[in-house]
Structures are given as structure tokens and as C-alpha cells.
Write a protein that holds these residues in place. Structure first.
Motif: not given
Length: 380
Positions: A156-164, A220-225, A286-291
Motif C-alpha cells: 500500500q502507498s500509505s505504508l509507513q514501515e516495512i519489515t525485511i 546463520g539464523d534468520p534476522v529481521d529489520m 517481528q520473528l517472535r510473533e510467529g513462524n
């Protein structure tokens, strides 16, 4: 200090000002005989950008002392560059002496018109620096700006933050690796559960880095930002206009993410300008919220309507609120992220990063601020 710019260098300069203006309000200028450096920091201290120019970029470049420091409002420089760059033969900037309160800008137009502007400056700016060593980041990838913008167009164009989310495909179980078919990177919209929103659309995009990226390094392990989209898009536009790739360096949630142009000069030469964008990332992973490694489904249902996946994209209906009109308050960045005493190195100082529940008023007292003084414009 004075300089003159024309041709492609003038376009680079105008492009730089546009990008900096989308990050912060004030431009700190540091000039020395070896380079001209521009810095800006946004009001929430979650984004910092610097652009440096080498003397050979300019038609003429003169600095009368070892170091010249001042700051101007970016909106004033944008007003100077309101004239289309295509109609400008050259632009000159002059600071008569280190203690001068006005910066003079002169535009020589192809029409024969000369435009002169004076912008108010602060001769004692509060210089902000972030010292980060790109080689210290364990993970990185290189992407073409146009390709990254194409991926972001799915959101969405209104998206303010994104997770990679970055994963190491070789470390995944064989059954999981076969299900995601090499799609080791995920982009997902960040949903802030604490804010009221007007949409329920949540987008997840799985990417095969060998297809979409020029280069990808993560083990290594998955990481997110999770970080701001606004500054990301501004930097992508800057790099696309400069016809260079974007190099992103990262570590994990809570650590800064650094972006820089990837010039790819094969003859061993160097570019006559460079840029760095540093963004604070959300402290909570955000990885703690689920698989996060769950492969996307072919289709989902939103309020009884089927929404089919295109490529590797899947959009989910969710009971969680979606993006808000304002960025999250969970990220902040202060002036010095790294330790440069020569004895130890830390990419993150706990004292320089604060949580959302801390008093923001205390941090705002030392923010860069220059009173808004309308520039005096005169056309000759």
C-alpha cells in the motif's frame, strides 16, 4: 568558501538536495579543501543521511580555511532550485567568510537571466555524526533501485514501515527449503497494534535473492529489520537518478541499517561523490510473533472475496490493524552509534537507543534547530 557547478554535476547536486530534504529539515555543511560534506538528521532522530562531494565534481571549488561549518534550512535551498535544472547553465554558491550570516546562491540561466538568492545560515551548527564501518555488518545485499521499487509497488502507498526478513537458505530444513523454492528473503508490511487504522490489508512478499538481487550475503539464523519506508524510497530515487545500485548493510532488529550507492567501478577508479543513509530499526523482532518461514499460500480470502497471489506475493486479511498515518514511535537514533576509541567497536550503544516509553521531550531539547528566516530573493 565558494563553488560553481554545471552539467551532470549540477543534476547530481540537485538530486542530492531533493533526497536530503525528504529526510531532514536542516542541512549541515562542512567544507574542507578535500571534500564538501552535507549532513541531515530527521526530527525524531531515526534517520541520518550524509552526502560528500569531491573537488573534481565542481567546475571551481575554493575553501579559504581548513574547515568551514554552517547550516541552512533545506526548504530554502529547495526554493533556490525551484528553477528547472534543465534551464540552468550553472549554479554558484558563496559564503564570503566563515562568520557570514548569509549564503549567496547565483543561477545563470540559458535564457540569459541571472537569479541571486541569499539564505540565512547558522555559523555554529550542532554537528551530528554517525560513524559506522560497513565492513562490520555481517549481512548485506545489493539491489537495483528500479527492481526494489517494483517490489515495493506491491504494498500500500500509505505504508509507513516495512519489515525485511533475511534467511540462510542452506540452513533451512530440506522440506522447508523446497517449499519456499529459494525465496530466502521476505518483505512484509509492519502492523502497529497500538494505533487505530482504517485498513486490514497485510502484504507479504517472498523473494528469491538470486533472481531479484545483484548480490546477497547472509548466514546463520534468520534476522529481521523494521524501518521507515519514506527515507528508503527517497534514497532509491536518488540512486536510480544517479544510475547506481543500492547496497544495504544490516545485522538484526534493534541495530541500524545502512544504505549506500554501489558504484561498481571495474577500472579501479572512484566516484566523485558518495552517500550514506542510516535508519534506526525497531527494537522488537517481528520473528517472535510467529513462524516467518511459513510458505505463502496460493490464495486467501478477505471478507468473502478471493485475492490471488501474483508471483511470490500474498496479501492476508487480518484482525490486526494495518499501517497508520504516522510512523511508529518505537525507533530512535542518537548522534553516535559506534565506538571509535580504537580499543573496541560496537555498532550499537544502548545509551544511544531509547524505547518508545521514554520521555521524548528530553531528547528533543538537543535536536538540531535553526529558526525559520525567509530568504531574501533578488533577480537580476
Amino acid at each position: 568558501m565558494d563553488f560553481i557547478l554545471s552539467g551532470s554535476a549540477l543534476k547530481t547536486f540537485a538530486r542530492s538536495i531533493t533526497c536530503l530534504a525528504r529526510v531532514g529539515n536542516e542541512l549541515v555543511i562542512q567544507a574542507s579543501p578535500s571534500q564538501l560534506a552535507f549532513h541531515t538528521l530527521n526530527s525524531s532522530r531515526s534517520a541520518y543521511q550524509s552526502i560528500t562531494f569531491k573537488p573534481d565534481l565542481f567546475d571551481t571549488y575554493t575553501v579559504s580555511s581548513n574547515q568551514v561549518k554552517c547550516s541552512v534550512l533545506l526548504k530554502d535551498i529547495c526554493a533556490v532550485l525551484r528553477t528547472p535544472v534543465a534551464s540552468i547553465d550553472n549554479i554558484s554558491m558563496k559564503l564570503p567568510d566563515p562568520d557570514a550570516s548569509k549564503v549567496q546562491w547565483t543561477l545563470e540561466c540559458y535564457s540569459g537571466m541571472r537569479k541571486t538568492y541569499w539564505t540565512t545560515c547558522n555559523i555554529e551548527p550542532d554537528i551530528q555524526h554517525l560513524s559506522l564501518d560497513r565492513r562490520k555488518f555481517p549481512s548485506n545485499f545489493v539491489v537495483r533501485p528500479r527492481d526494489f521499487n517494483r517490489l515495493l509497488a506491491n504494498f500500500q502507498s500509505s505504508l509507513q514501515e516495512i519489515t525485511i526478513i533475511a534467511t540462510d537458505r542452506t540452513s533451512l530444513p530440506s522440506d522447508t527449503a523446497s517449499e519456499i523454492e529459494g525465496k530466502a528473503v521476505e518483505l512484509r508490511s509492519y502492523i502497529d497494534p497500538t494505533k487505530e487504522n482504517d485498513s486490514l490489508l497485510h502484504t507479504q512478499l517472498w523473494i528469491d535473492p538470486t533472481e531479484e538481487f545483484v548480490q546477497y550475503t547472509h548466514t546463520g539464523d534468520p534476522v529481521d529489520m523494521t524501518f521507515s519506508v519514506k527515507e528508503l524510497k527517497a534514497f532509491l530515487s536518488f540512486c536510480e537518478g544517479s544510475e547506481v545500485d543500492v547496497h544495504l548493510y544490516f545485522e538484526k532488529a534493534g541495530e541500524p541499517i545502512l544504505m549506500a550507492p554501489k558504484f561498481g567501478l571495474e577500472d579501479g577508479s572512484s566516484s566523485n561523490f558518495d552517500a550514506t543513509l542510516v535508519l534506526a530499526t525497531m527494537l522488537t523482532s517481528q520473528l517472535r510473533e510467529g513462524n516467518s518461514l511459513e510458505p505463502p499460500q496460493l490464495a486467501t480470502t478477505i471478507h468473502g472475496q478471493n485475492e490471488h497471489r501474483t508471483g511470490s506475493q500474498v496479501q492476508h486479511g487480518s484482525c490486526m490493524p494495518n499501517v497508520s498515518e504516522h510512523p511508529s514511535d518505537h525507533t530512535k537514533i542518537w548522534s553516535d552509534i559506534s565506538d571509535t576509541d580504537g580499543r573496541s567497536f560496537s555498532q550499537r550503544h544502548p545509551g544511544n537507543w531509547v524505547d518508545a516509553d521514554e520521555d521524548e521531550d528530553d531528547g528533543d531539547e538537543n535536536e538540531l534547530c535553526v529558526g525559520s528566516t525567509p530568504p531574501y530573493f533578488e533577480e537580476q
